[in-house]
Design a protein around this motif. Structure first.
Motif, PDB file in Angstrom:
ATOM      1  N   ILE A 126      43.120  38.938  37.283  1.00  0.00           N
ATOM      2  CA  ILE A 126      42.099  38.462  36.337  1.00  0.00           C
ATOM      3  C   ILE A 126      41.352  37.275  36.935  1.00  0.00           C
ATOM      4  CG2 ILE A 126      41.742  37.380  34.089  1.00  0.00           C
ATOM      5  CD1 ILE A 126      44.089  39.035  33.063  1.00  0.00           C
ATOM      6  N   GLY A 127      42.070  36.381  37.601  1.00  0.00           N
ATOM      7  CA  GLY A 127      41.423  35.227  38.220  1.00  0.00           C
ATOM      8  C   GLY A 127      40.414  35.630  39.273  1.00  0.00           C
ATOM      9  N   VAL A 128      40.752  36.631  40.072  1.00  0.00           N
ATOM     10  CA  VAL A 128      39.842  37.095  41.128  1.00  0.00           C
ATOM     11  C   VAL A 128      38.636  37.812  40.533  1.00  0.00           C
ATOM     12  CG1 VAL A 128      39.621  38.688  43.073  1.00  0.00           C
ATOM     13  CG2 VAL A 128      41.639  37.232  42.897  1.00  0.00           C
ATOM     14  N   VAL A 129      38.889  38.687  39.558  1.00  0.00           N
ATOM     15  CA  VAL A 129      37.819  39.526  39.011  1.00  0.00           C
ATOM     16  C   VAL A 129      36.889  38.742  38.085  1.00  0.00           C
ATOM     17  CG1 VAL A 129      37.331  41.528  37.547  1.00  0.00           C
ATOM     18  CG2 VAL A 129      39.173  41.637  39.232  1.00  0.00           C
ATOM     19  N   LEU A 130      37.450  37.915  37.204  1.00  0.00           N
ATOM     20  CA  LEU A 130      36.646  37.259  36.169  1.00  0.00           C
ATOM     21  C   LEU A 130      36.230  35.824  36.513  1.00  0.00           C
ATOM     22  CD1 LEU A 130      38.427  38.412  32.869  1.00  0.00           C
ATOM     23  CD2 LEU A 130      36.477  39.453  34.045  1.00  0.00           C
ATOM     24  N   PHE A 131      37.040  35.136  37.320  1.00  0.00           N
ATOM     25  CA  PHE A 131      36.790  33.709  37.501  1.00  0.00           C
ATOM     26  C   PHE A 131      36.598  33.303  38.960  1.00  0.00           C
ATOM     27  CE2 PHE A 131      39.570  34.025  33.626  1.00  0.00           C
ATOM     28  CZ  PHE A 131      38.533  33.832  32.711  1.00  0.00           C
ATOM     29  N   ASP A 132      36.321  34.262  39.817  1.00  0.00           N
ATOM     30  CA  ASP A 132      35.966  33.995  41.222  1.00  0.00           C
ATOM     31  C   ASP A 132      37.038  33.218  41.980  1.00  0.00           C
ATOM     32  OD1 ASP A 132      33.455  35.258  40.887  1.00  0.00           O
ATOM     33  OD2 ASP A 132      32.629  33.413  40.039  1.00  0.00           O
ATOM     34  N   LEU A 133      38.283  33.454  41.620  1.00  0.00           N
ATOM     35  CA  LEU A 133      39.372  32.813  42.355  1.00  0.00           C
ATOM     36  C   LEU A 133      39.475  33.431  43.750  1.00  0.00           C
ATOM     37  CD1 LEU A 133      41.864  30.835  42.094  1.00  0.00           C
ATOM     38  CD2 LEU A 133      43.213  32.893  41.632  1.00  0.00           C
ATOM     39  N   GLU A 134      39.549  32.592  44.760  1.00  0.00           N
ATOM     40  CA  GLU A 134      39.678  33.082  46.136  1.00  0.00           C
ATOM     41  C   GLU A 134      41.141  33.051  46.553  1.00  0.00           C
ATOM     42  OE1 GLU A 134      37.195  31.070  48.885  1.00  0.00           O
ATOM     43  OE2 GLU A 134      35.325  31.499  47.800  1.00  0.00           O
ATOM     44  N   LEU A 135      41.657  34.197  46.938  1.00  0.00           N
ATOM     45  CA  LEU A 135      43.037  34.252  47.411  1.00  0.00           C
ATOM     46  C   LEU A 135      43.121  33.632  48.800  1.00  0.00           C
ATOM     47  CD1 LEU A 135      44.097  37.855  46.295  1.00  0.00           C
ATOM     48  CD2 LEU A 135      44.444  35.682  45.111  1.00  0.00           C
ATOM     49  N   PRO A 136      44.165  32.885  49.075  1.00  0.00           N
ATOM     50  CA  PRO A 136      44.277  32.229  50.394  1.00  0.00           C
ATOM     51  C   PRO A 136      44.408  33.237  51.521  1.00  0.00           C
ATOM     52  CG  PRO A 136      46.325  32.009  49.141  1.00  0.00           C
ATOM     53  CD  PRO A 136      45.314  32.581  48.203  1.00  0.00           C
ATOM     54  N   SER A 137      43.844  32.896  52.655  1.00  0.00           N
ATOM     55  CA  SER A 137      43.934  33.764  53.831  1.00  0.00           C
ATOM     56  C   SER A 137      44.976  33.266  54.826  1.00  0.00           C
ATOM     57  CB  SER A 137      42.570  33.852  54.526  1.00  0.00           C
ATOM     58  OG  SER A 137      42.094  32.553  54.865  1.00  0.00           O
ATOM     59  N   GLU A 138      45.438  32.022  54.651  1.00  0.00           N
ATOM     60  CA  GLU A 138      46.418  31.459  55.587  1.00  0.00           C
ATOM     61  C   GLU A 138      47.843  31.869  55.196  1.00  0.00           C
ATOM     62  OE1 GLU A 138      44.318  29.742  53.791  1.00  0.00           O
ATOM     63  OE2 GLU A 138      43.188  28.264  54.977  1.00  0.00           O
ATOM     64  N   ALA A 139      48.613  32.260  56.182  1.00  0.00           N
ATOM     65  CA  ALA A 139      50.005  32.655  55.936  1.00  0.00           C
ATOM     66  C   ALA A 139      50.820  31.476  55.410  1.00  0.00           C
ATOM     67  CB  ALA A 139      50.635  33.197  57.218  1.00  0.00           C
ATOM     68  N   SER A 140      50.473  30.263  55.832  1.00  0.00           N
ATOM     69  CA  SER A 140      51.242  29.088  55.414  1.00  0.00           C
ATOM     70  C   SER A 140      51.129  28.867  53.904  1.00  0.00           C
ATOM     71  CB  SER A 140      50.753  27.844  56.161  1.00  0.00           C
ATOM     72  OG  SER A 140      49.370  27.608  55.900  1.00  0.00           O
ATOM     73  N   ARG A 141      49.949  29.147  53.336  1.00  0.00           N
ATOM     74  CA  ARG A 141      49.787  28.957  51.893  1.00  0.00           C
ATOM     75  C   ARG A 141      50.548  30.024  51.113  1.00  0.00           C
ATOM     76  NH1 ARG A 141      43.385  27.977  51.419  1.00  0.00           N
ATOM     77  NH2 ARG A 141      43.800  28.138  49.168  1.00  0.00           N
ATOM     78  N   TRP A 142      50.603  31.240  51.640  1.00  0.00           N
ATOM     79  CA  TRP A 142      51.414  32.273  50.981  1.00  0.00           C
ATOM     80  C   TRP A 142      52.900  31.956  51.106  1.00  0.00           C
ATOM     81  CZ3 TRP A 142      49.632  35.029  47.343  1.00  0.00           C
ATOM     82  CH2 TRP A 142      48.325  35.506  47.346  1.00  0.00           C
ATOM     83  N   ALA A 143      53.288  31.338  52.220  1.00  0.00           N
ATOM     84  CA  ALA A 143      54.686  30.920  52.366  1.00  0.00           C
ATOM     85  C   ALA A 143      55.023  29.849  51.317  1.00  0.00           C
ATOM     86  CB  ALA A 143      54.933  30.376  53.777  1.00  0.00           C
ATOM     87  N   THR A 144      54.076  28.930  51.084  1.00  0.00           N
ATOM     88  CA  THR A 144      54.269  27.930  50.033  1.00  0.00           C
ATOM     89  C   THR A 144      54.394  28.600  48.672  1.00  0.00           C
ATOM     90  OG1 THR A 144      53.033  26.256  51.272  1.00  0.00           O
ATOM     91  CG2 THR A 144      53.258  25.925  48.892  1.00  0.00           C
ATOM     92  N   PHE A 145      53.528  29.578  48.421  1.00  0.00           N
ATOM     93  CA  PHE A 145      53.618  30.324  47.165  1.00  0.00           C
ATOM     94  C   PHE A 145      55.004  30.936  47.003  1.00  0.00           C
ATOM     95  CE2 PHE A 145      53.559  34.442  45.052  1.00  0.00           C
ATOM     96  CZ  PHE A 145      53.008  34.127  43.823  1.00  0.00           C
ATOM     97  N   ALA A 146      55.540  31.524  48.068  1.00  0.00           N
ATOM     98  CA  ALA A 146      56.829  32.223  48.000  1.00  0.00           C
ATOM     99  C   ALA A 146      57.953  31.268  47.626  1.00  0.00           C
ATOM    100  CB  ALA A 146      57.124  32.917  49.326  1.00  0.00           C
ATOM    101  N   TRP A 147      58.040  30.112  48.308  1.00  0.00           N
ATOM    102  CA  TRP A 147      59.182  29.240  48.008  1.00  0.00           C
ATOM    103  C   TRP A 147      59.032  28.520  46.670  1.00  0.00           C
ATOM    104  CZ3 TRP A 147      58.346  24.080  47.355  1.00  0.00           C
ATOM    105  CH2 TRP A 147      57.359  23.423  48.087  1.00  0.00           C
ATOM    106  N   VAL A 148      57.789  28.201  46.272  1.00  0.00           N
ATOM    107  CA  VAL A 148      57.606  27.610  44.940  1.00  0.00           C
ATOM    108  C   VAL A 148      57.985  28.630  43.873  1.00  0.00           C
ATOM    109  CG1 VAL A 148      55.914  26.701  43.302  1.00  0.00           C
ATOM    110  CG2 VAL A 148      55.837  25.981  45.687  1.00  0.00           C
ATOM    111  N   PHE A 149      57.568  29.880  44.058  1.00  0.00           N
ATOM    112  CA  PHE A 149      57.860  30.927  43.079  1.00  0.00           C
ATOM    113  C   PHE A 149      59.361  31.184  42.977  1.00  0.00           C
ATOM    114  CE2 PHE A 149      58.363  35.474  41.973  1.00  0.00           C
ATOM    115  CZ  PHE A 149      57.750  35.463  40.721  1.00  0.00           C
ATOM    116  N   VAL A 150      60.032  31.330  44.107  1.00  0.00           N
ATOM    117  CA  VAL A 150      61.468  31.637  44.095  1.00  0.00           C
ATOM    118  C   VAL A 150      62.264  30.485  43.499  1.00  0.00           C
ATOM    119  CG1 VAL A 150      63.482  32.059  45.548  1.00  0.00           C
ATOM    120  CG2 VAL A 150      61.353  33.276  46.009  1.00  0.00           C
TER     121      VAL A 150
END
Length: 280
Positions: free
Chosen positions: A139-163
């Motif tokens: 919904i954020g991407v489609v309706l509110f122009d949220l840009e998903l990160p392209s850097e692997a380091s930011r997705w790694a941060t997402f993973a450990w914060v989420f877990v």
């Protein structure tokens, strides 16, 4: 010359006993089926954060001065944090109900290891939170122009914060399930603090707009740090200017979330009860 050792019945039963992990996976499959059978609960669980995001994101859609980040994008990151912590509410209520109706007491009398029961609950929580996060991101991407990160380091941060967030929230939910005196009061007792935490932890109101004493209170609990970690992932370096400290303080995010995992486990060990208060 060879000798044979005859196995005793007890030894054969021990050898055939499934592992706690396998039993936990089986329990998770059962819990998942039970969850999706309650269609009204499923609809509310997944629809509630979507409705909030659409409403708040549509009303407060302007850009934050000097950042190029919209308020709606800020809400996406905050509600992802709230979705990650739904285990606190879901487990707290469901376990309180199961304790009051005798389900936990009956399970305790079966060969099912206690660890398998909690593994099953944690895996269902992980599934539900993951689905919620995926929907909110879409919904954020489609309706509110949220840009998903392209850097692997930011997705790694997402993973450990989420877990860490899911694990700590789940343990905290298991611990607080002992607070309600009955299943009738479980929803009120557990939902209220969760709602309050969302308002003081940066989900709906930016921390910079909160009184300092409320910010200090929210800093004790994990939700503030989960939201801060997710903002670092989805808002990038530009969004750091919106933080009180001027940075995302990811080292403190990891420290606090890790401490809540350990603290939540200790609270579970000290407070969890298999019987309701009426059973003594």
């Amino acid at each position: 010359m060879t000798t044979s050792v005859t196995e005793t019945p007890a030894a054969r039963r021990a050898a055939a006993q499934p592992s706690a992990v396998r039993l936990g996976l089986s329990r998770a499959a059962l819990e998942t089926r039970m969850f999706f059978r309650e269609k009204d609960a499923v609809i509310f669980t997944f629809a509630f954060p979507i409705v909030l995001l659409v409403i708040f994101g549509s009303i407060f859609s302007g850009a934050l001065e000097g950042t190029g980040i919209t308020v709606s994008q800020l809400y996406v990151a905050g509600l992802i944090g709230a979705a990650t912590m739904t285990g606190f509410q879901n487990l707290g209520i469901s376990i309180a109900v199961e304790r009051d109706d005798g389900t936990l007491k009956r399970l305790r009398g079966t060969p099912l290891p206690p660890a398998a029961y909690f593994v099953g609950k944690a895996l269902v929580t992980l599934l539900v939170s993951s689905v919620q996060v995926v929907i909110l991101l879409a919904i954020g991407v489609v309706l509110f122009d949220l840009e998903l990160p392209s850097e692997a380091s930011r997705w790694a941060t997402f993973a450990w914060v989420f877990v860490l967030g899911v694990l700590g929230s789940s343990l905290l939910g298991i611990a607080v399930s002992s607070l309600p005196r009955s299943r009738k009061s479980a929803t009120a007792v557990i939902t209220m603090p969760f709602v309050v935490l969302q308002f003081i932890s940066g989900v709906f109101i930016p921390a910079t707009q909160l009184p300092s004493w409320l910010v200090n209170v929210s800093a004790v609990f994990p939700l503030k740090w989960m939201c801060q970690g997710f903002r670092s992932v989805f808002l990038g370096d530009t969004g750091a200017a919106l933080e009180i400290a001027g940075s995302y303080e990811l080292d403190r995010v990891a420290l606090v979330l890790g401490a809540w995992v350990v603290g939540g486990l200790l609270l579970c060990l000290m407070t969890f009860r298999w019987k309701s208060r009426s059973d003594g």
